[in-house]
Structure formats: structure tokens, C-alpha cells
Design a protein around this motif. Structure first.
Motif, PDB file in Angstrom:
ATOM      1  N   GLY A 164      -6.857   8.748  -0.432  1.00 27.95           N
ATOM      2  CA  GLY A 164      -6.519   7.342  -0.611  1.00 27.95           C
ATOM      3  C   GLY A 164      -7.613   6.414  -0.129  1.00 27.95           C
ATOM      4  O   GLY A 164      -7.941   5.420  -0.784  1.00 27.95           O
ATOM      5  N   ARG A 165      -8.195   6.725   1.008  1.00 29.97           N
ATOM      6  CA  ARG A 165      -9.296   5.907   1.515  1.00 29.97           C
ATOM      7  C   ARG A 165     -10.472   5.912   0.545  1.00 29.97           C
ATOM      8  O   ARG A 165     -11.091   4.866   0.286  1.00 29.97           O
ATOM      9  CB  ARG A 165      -9.742   6.438   2.874  1.00 29.97           C
ATOM     10  N   ALA A 166     -10.790   7.085   0.024  1.00 29.17           N
ATOM     11  CA  ALA A 166     -11.914   7.182  -0.913  1.00 29.17           C
ATOM     12  C   ALA A 166     -11.630   6.394  -2.186  1.00 29.17           C
ATOM     13  O   ALA A 166     -12.516   5.724  -2.728  1.00 29.17           O
ATOM     14  CB  ALA A 166     -12.201   8.643  -1.234  1.00 29.17           C
ATOM     15  N   MET A 167     -10.398   6.456  -2.659  1.00 28.81           N
ATOM     16  CA  MET A 167     -10.043   5.730  -3.878  1.00 28.81           C
ATOM     17  C   MET A 167     -10.156   4.226  -3.673  1.00 28.81           C
ATOM     18  O   MET A 167     -10.717   3.507  -4.506  1.00 28.81           O
ATOM     19  CB  MET A 167      -8.624   6.087  -4.317  1.00 28.81           C
ATOM     20  N   LEU A 168      -9.625   3.716  -2.559  1.00 31.03           N
ATOM     21  CA  LEU A 168      -9.694   2.279  -2.309  1.00 31.03           C
ATOM     22  C   LEU A 168     -11.130   1.812  -2.115  1.00 31.03           C
ATOM     23  O   LEU A 168     -11.500   0.715  -2.551  1.00 31.03           O
ATOM     24  CB  LEU A 168      -8.841   1.918  -1.092  1.00 31.03           C
ATOM     25  N   ALA A 169     -11.944   2.639  -1.476  1.00 30.93           N
ATOM     26  CA  ALA A 169     -13.361   2.285  -1.335  1.00 30.93           C
ATOM     27  C   ALA A 169     -14.025   2.209  -2.697  1.00 30.93           C
ATOM     28  O   ALA A 169     -14.830   1.308  -2.975  1.00 30.93           O
ATOM     29  CB  ALA A 169     -14.060   3.307  -0.444  1.00 30.93           C
ATOM     30  N   ARG A 170     -13.692   3.145  -3.558  1.00 29.97           N
ATOM     31  CA  ARG A 170     -14.265   3.161  -4.909  1.00 29.97           C
ATOM     32  C   ARG A 170     -13.860   1.922  -5.691  1.00 29.97           C
ATOM     33  O   ARG A 170     -14.648   1.378  -6.484  1.00 29.97           O
ATOM     34  CB  ARG A 170     -13.796   4.420  -5.636  1.00 29.97           C
ATOM     35  N   LEU A 171     -12.633   1.441  -5.459  1.00 32.19           N
ATOM     36  CA  LEU A 171     -12.121   0.268  -6.171  1.00 32.19           C
ATOM     37  C   LEU A 171     -12.508  -1.044  -5.486  1.00 32.19           C
ATOM     38  O   LEU A 171     -12.235  -2.123  -6.018  1.00 32.19           O
ATOM     39  CB  LEU A 171     -10.595   0.351  -6.283  1.00 32.19           C
ATOM     40  N   GLY A 172     -13.122  -0.956  -4.317  1.00 32.20           N
ATOM     41  CA  GLY A 172     -13.533  -2.157  -3.607  1.00 32.20           C
ATOM     42  C   GLY A 172     -12.392  -2.901  -2.954  1.00 32.20           C
ATOM     43  O   GLY A 172     -12.452  -4.111  -2.769  1.00 32.20           O
ATOM     44  N   VAL A 173     -11.322  -2.183  -2.575  1.00 36.25           N
ATOM     45  CA  VAL A 173     -10.143  -2.795  -1.978  1.00 36.25           C
ATOM     46  C   VAL A 173     -10.113  -2.500  -0.482  1.00 36.25           C
ATOM     47  O   VAL A 173     -10.168  -1.340  -0.080  1.00 36.25           O
ATOM     48  CB  VAL A 173      -8.845  -2.267  -2.629  1.00 36.25           C
ATOM     49  N   SER A 174      -9.997  -3.527   0.334  1.00 39.73           N
ATOM     50  CA  SER A 174      -9.889  -3.371   1.784  1.00 39.73           C
ATOM     51  C   SER A 174      -8.829  -4.325   2.292  1.00 39.73           C
ATOM     52  O   SER A 174      -9.094  -5.509   2.493  1.00 39.73           O
ATOM     53  CB  SER A 174     -11.235  -3.649   2.466  1.00 39.73           C
ATOM     54  N   LEU A 175      -7.625  -3.823   2.473  1.00 41.91           N
ATOM     55  CA  LEU A 175      -6.517  -4.636   2.945  1.00 41.91           C
ATOM     56  C   LEU A 175      -5.974  -4.040   4.237  1.00 41.91           C
ATOM     57  O   LEU A 175      -5.689  -2.843   4.295  1.00 41.91           O
ATOM     58  CB  LEU A 175      -5.402  -4.697   1.904  1.00 41.91           C
ATOM     59  N   ASP A 176      -5.816  -4.865   5.258  1.00 41.92           N
ATOM     60  CA  ASP A 176      -5.229  -4.367   6.497  1.00 41.92           C
ATOM     61  C   ASP A 176      -3.711  -4.431   6.405  1.00 41.92           C
ATOM     62  O   ASP A 176      -3.139  -5.210   5.642  1.00 41.92           O
ATOM     63  CB  ASP A 176      -5.735  -5.178   7.691  1.00 41.92           C
ATOM     64  N   ARG A 177      -3.051  -3.617   7.196  1.00 43.53           N
ATOM     65  CA  ARG A 177      -1.596  -3.516   7.131  1.00 43.53           C
ATOM     66  C   ARG A 177      -0.916  -4.831   7.467  1.00 43.53           C
ATOM     67  O   ARG A 177       0.108  -5.189   6.873  1.00 43.53           O
ATOM     68  CB  ARG A 177      -1.117  -2.405   8.069  1.00 43.53           C
ATOM     69  N   ALA A 178      -1.465  -5.566   8.433  1.00 43.17           N
ATOM     70  CA  ALA A 178      -0.812  -6.805   8.854  1.00 43.17           C
ATOM     71  C   ALA A 178      -0.736  -7.824   7.724  1.00 43.17           C
ATOM     72  O   ALA A 178       0.250  -8.559   7.597  1.00 43.17           O
ATOM     73  CB  ALA A 178      -1.557  -7.397  10.052  1.00 43.17           C
ATOM     74  N   SER A 179      -1.748  -7.859   6.869  1.00 44.24           N
ATOM     75  CA  SER A 179      -1.754  -8.842   5.791  1.00 44.24           C
ATOM     76  C   SER A 179      -0.873  -8.432   4.624  1.00 44.24           C
ATOM     77  O   SER A 179      -0.471  -9.273   3.818  1.00 44.24           O
ATOM     78  CB  SER A 179      -3.189  -9.073   5.298  1.00 44.24           C
ATOM     79  N   VAL A 180      -0.561  -7.157   4.531  1.00 42.86           N
ATOM     80  CA  VAL A 180       0.182  -6.650   3.379  1.00 42.86           C
ATOM     81  C   VAL A 180       1.648  -6.379   3.706  1.00 42.86           C
ATOM     82  O   VAL A 180       2.534  -6.652   2.887  1.00 42.86           O
ATOM     83  CB  VAL A 180      -0.477  -5.360   2.842  1.00 42.86           C
ATOM     84  N   LEU A 181       1.930  -5.855   4.886  1.00 38.65           N
ATOM     85  CA  LEU A 181       3.261  -5.343   5.193  1.00 38.65           C
ATOM     86  C   LEU A 181       4.155  -6.331   5.940  1.00 38.65           C
ATOM     87  O   LEU A 181       5.078  -5.927   6.635  1.00 38.65           O
ATOM     88  CB  LEU A 181       3.147  -4.044   5.998  1.00 38.65           C
ATOM     89  N   GLY A 182       3.891  -7.617   5.799  1.00 41.04           N
ATOM     90  CA  GLY A 182       4.799  -8.603   6.368  1.00 41.04           C
ATOM     91  C   GLY A 182       6.147  -8.559   5.679  1.00 41.04           C
ATOM     92  O   GLY A 182       6.290  -7.997   4.597  1.00 41.04           O
ATOM     93  N   PRO A 183       7.178  -9.161   6.294  1.00 40.20           N
ATOM     94  CA  PRO A 183       8.537  -9.061   5.745  1.00 40.20           C
ATOM     95  C   PRO A 183       8.734  -9.798   4.436  1.00 40.20           C
ATOM     96  O   PRO A 183       9.709  -9.575   3.727  1.00 40.20           O
ATOM     97  CB  PRO A 183       9.411  -9.672   6.845  1.00 40.20           C
ATOM     98  N   GLY A 184       7.817 -10.704   4.090  1.00 41.41           N
ATOM     99  CA  GLY A 184       7.955 -11.455   2.856  1.00 41.41           C
ATOM    100  C   GLY A 184       8.770 -12.727   3.049  1.00 41.41           C
ATOM    101  O   GLY A 184       9.242 -13.050   4.136  1.00 41.41           O
ATOM    102  N   ARG A 185       8.940 -13.447   1.947  1.00 39.92           N
ATOM    103  CA  ARG A 185       9.661 -14.722   1.950  1.00 39.92           C
ATOM    104  C   ARG A 185      10.868 -14.609   1.037  1.00 39.92           C
ATOM    105  O   ARG A 185      10.775 -14.103  -0.079  1.00 39.92           O
ATOM    106  CB  ARG A 185       8.736 -15.837   1.451  1.00 39.92           C
ATOM    107  N   ILE A 186      12.017 -15.040   1.529  1.00 42.03           N
ATOM    108  CA  ILE A 186      13.238 -14.954   0.726  1.00 42.03           C
ATOM    109  C   ILE A 186      13.115 -15.876  -0.479  1.00 42.03           C
ATOM    110  O   ILE A 186      12.892 -17.074  -0.333  1.00 42.03           O
ATOM    111  CB  ILE A 186      14.479 -15.309   1.565  1.00 42.03           C
ATOM    112  N   ALA A 187      13.237 -15.302  -1.672  1.00 43.34           N
ATOM    113  CA  ALA A 187      13.183 -16.068  -2.907  1.00 43.34           C
ATOM    114  C   ALA A 187      14.580 -16.484  -3.361  1.00 43.34           C
ATOM    115  O   ALA A 187      14.781 -17.590  -3.875  1.00 43.34           O
ATOM    116  CB  ALA A 187      12.493 -15.263  -4.004  1.00 43.34           C
ATOM    117  N   ILE A 188      15.548 -15.579  -3.193  1.00 41.31           N
ATOM    118  CA  ILE A 188      16.952 -15.857  -3.508  1.00 41.31           C
ATOM    119  C   ILE A 188      17.768 -15.332  -2.335  1.00 41.31           C
ATOM    120  O   ILE A 188      17.717 -14.139  -2.030  1.00 41.31           O
ATOM    121  CB  ILE A 188      17.392 -15.173  -4.812  1.00 41.31           C
ATOM    122  N   GLY A 189      18.489 -16.195  -1.679  1.00 41.38           N
ATOM    123  CA  GLY A 189      19.226 -15.796  -0.488  1.00 41.38           C
ATOM    124  C   GLY A 189      20.730 -15.776  -0.707  1.00 41.38           C
ATOM    125  O   GLY A 189      21.232 -16.072  -1.774  1.00 41.38           O
ATOM    126  N   TRP A 190      21.430 -15.419   0.365  1.00 41.71           N
ATOM    127  CA  TRP A 190      22.888 -15.483   0.356  1.00 41.71           C
ATOM    128  C   TRP A 190      23.405 -15.908   1.725  1.00 41.71           C
ATOM    129  O   TRP A 190      22.702 -15.872   2.691  1.00 41.71           O
ATOM    130  CB  TRP A 190      23.536 -14.146  -0.037  1.00 41.71           C
TER     131      TRP A 190
END
Length: 278
Positions: free
Chosen positions: A252-278
Motif C-alpha cells: 500500500g505504501r508503494a502504491m500511494l507513493a507511485r500515485l503521489g498521494v500522501s495523506l496523514d490519518r488525522a486529516s482523513v479519519l475525522g468523524p465527518g460532518r452530519i449532512a442529514i441528522g435526526w
């Protein structure tokens, strides 16, 4: 296509940030109670009924369900496909036997063997054979995904489910969230306008990092991606127990390096924003 690899350090595979609380394993009784409480709260809010009512006037969709049948689990994919029914949409399936290749290479074989060309389907649903869900799951999942304008979507995991990431567990008060990450399984849906960029998938035996690539591409394309909390699944087996995870991480690391993608977990794995709530 490559991306500006300046978002953060390439720690996606080395950090444990964002791992799921394993209610299913550590607190199985609590997991069941949490799911019952969540279901009761959502039902009392009436949000599912409103989503269904709005969807009733929308155009019916063509949906391709693609899956790979494992020789070690005969009948399980048949069980899952039989449950993915729809009262509104035209469902077609393409299930292939597992070959000596990675998951998404097998999925590409299933796409090629589908009754119609991929571009003719409004949604591509990629499904594994080890999940359970409600009888109305597919219609509710598609309706909620479209109501929140998701281009890449996944159902949330019930608390009584084996899950990888905290953000994929259901979030209180949410029907749908916009997130920066959608996992590659056990069920993932891609909208028609993503096909040209996502299919064929990056070459990978173990497929680690493909969802990180999707995150980068969604940002570049302006697509919304997210988790449908109101149409959850239950994952029936523990994750990453049947293969060499260290080798998968290295690939996986080699593939992302090949694709030029470098994302840290903190920027990607946040809880998100509620779009439709209840």
C-alpha cells in the motif's frame, strides 16, 4: 494522475489514530444495547420515513452489484445477494469466482462480465460476503446517499460489528455524514460520475491504500463522500486475519507513493460532518 503530496506525513499505515472501539469484541452486550438505542432514536425522529418519501418521487436507478465468491465460503455471497433487493430500482448482479488476483482485480472481472456496460448503471455497489443488514437496506442506503449528494458512499457499521475505523461506526444523531474517507469494504458504492476516474482500480494484490487514493481524488474532483449511519451493516468476521498484513501495508505504501498521494490519518479519519441528522 498524481496529486500534490504536501498534506501531511505518510503515516496512514503507521499510526493507530482513529481505530474503531471494538465494542463487538470487548463489550458485546453493550454493543447490542447501543444499537437498540440508536434504532429507537432514529425511528422516533421519523428521518427514515422522510428520506423514503422524498425518494419515492425520484427516478428509479440501475444498480450493478459486483462481488467475488470465495471457494472457502460457498453460499455466503448468494445469501448476501439475495438480501440486496429493491422495491424501486433495477438491480443486476455480477458475481465471479475468486481468481489468483486481488479483490479489485476480481471486481474488474465482475464488471466486465456484467449484463450491461458499466457506464449504463447509476451506481456500482461492491460487496463482500460477510455482512448482514435489514431487508430494506439497499433502498434506504441509495436514497440517503443521493439525498446527501454522495459520490462515494458506505454504510456505517453497527456497534455489534467488526470494524476497522472509529468513523465507520454509527454516529449519534446522524442519518448521513460527509467524511473525507470511505473504506474499500465490506460494502462500497460508487456513483456513475466517478467511474471514469476510479475504474480500472489501481493495481494492487491486497488493496491497502486504495481508499486513501479515493480520498485524494475526491478532494481533487470536488466529490462528496460519506457514511450512511441510518442504513448500517453488521460485519460478521474480524478484519485482516487471513493474510500477511505487513506485506499488504508495504504494498500500500508503494502504491500511494507511485500515485503521489500522501495523506496523514488525522486529516482523513475525522468523524465527518452530519449532512442529514435526526
Amino acid at each position: 494522475m498524481t496529486f500534490d503530496a504536501t498534506i501531511g506525513p505518510p503515516d496512514f499505515f503507521s499510526s493507530e489514530l482513529g481505530l474503531a472501539r471494538q465494542y463487538k469484541i470487548r463489550y458485546p452486550r453493550l454493543a447490542l444495547l447501543l444499537d437498540r438505542a440508536y434504532d429507537a432514536g432514529m425511528a422516533a425522529s421519523g428521518v427514515v420515513g422522510r428520506i423514503r418519501q422524498n425518494a419515492a418521487t425520484a427516478t428509479a436507478r440501475r444498480i450493478l452489484i459486483a462481488g467475488v465468491e470465495s471457494p472457502s465460503r460457498p453460499g455466503e455471497m448468494t445469501r448476501v445477494i439475495a438480501g440486496l433487493t429493491s422495491a424501486r430500482h433495477q438491480i443486476e448482479t455480477s458475481i465471479v469466482a475468486m481468481g489468483d488476483r486481488g479483490k479489485f482485480a476480481n471486481v474488474e472481472v465482475a464488471i466486465a462480465a456484467a449484463p450491461s456496460p458499466l457506464a449504463s448503471y447509476d451506481w456500482l455497489v461492491i460487496v463482500d460476503d460477510d455482512i448482514d443488514f435489514a431487508p430494506t437496506f439497499l433502498d434506504d442506503f441509495v436514497a440517503a446517499s443521493e439525498a446527501a449528494d454522495l459520490a462515494i458512499a458506505q454504510p456505517a457499521h453497527r456497534f455489534d460489528s467488526y470494524a476497522n475505523y472509529r468513523l465507520t461506526h454509527r454516529r449519534w444523531g446522524s442519518m448521513v455524514r460527509h467524511t473525507r474517507f470511505v473504506e474499500i469494504g465490506p460494502l462500497t458504492a460508487l456513483r456513475r460520475d466517478t467511474y471514469a476516474d476510479l475504474v480500472p482500480f489501481p493495481a494492487s494484490r491486497w488493496c491497502y491504500g486504495i481508499d486513501v487514493y479515493w480520498s485524494a481524488l475526491a478532494t481533487a474532483r470536488g466529490w462528496r463522500m460519506g457514511v450512511v449511519d441510518g442504513a448500517p451493516i453488521r460485519h460478521l468476521r474480524p478484519v485482516a486475519t487471513a493474510y500477511d498484513s505487513a506485506g499488504a501495508v508495504a504494498e500500500g505504501r508503494a502504491m500511494l507513493a507511485r500515485l503521489g498521494v500522501s495523506l496523514d490519518r488525522a486529516s482523513v479519519l475525522g468523524p465527518g460532518r452530519i449532512a442529514i441528522g435526526w
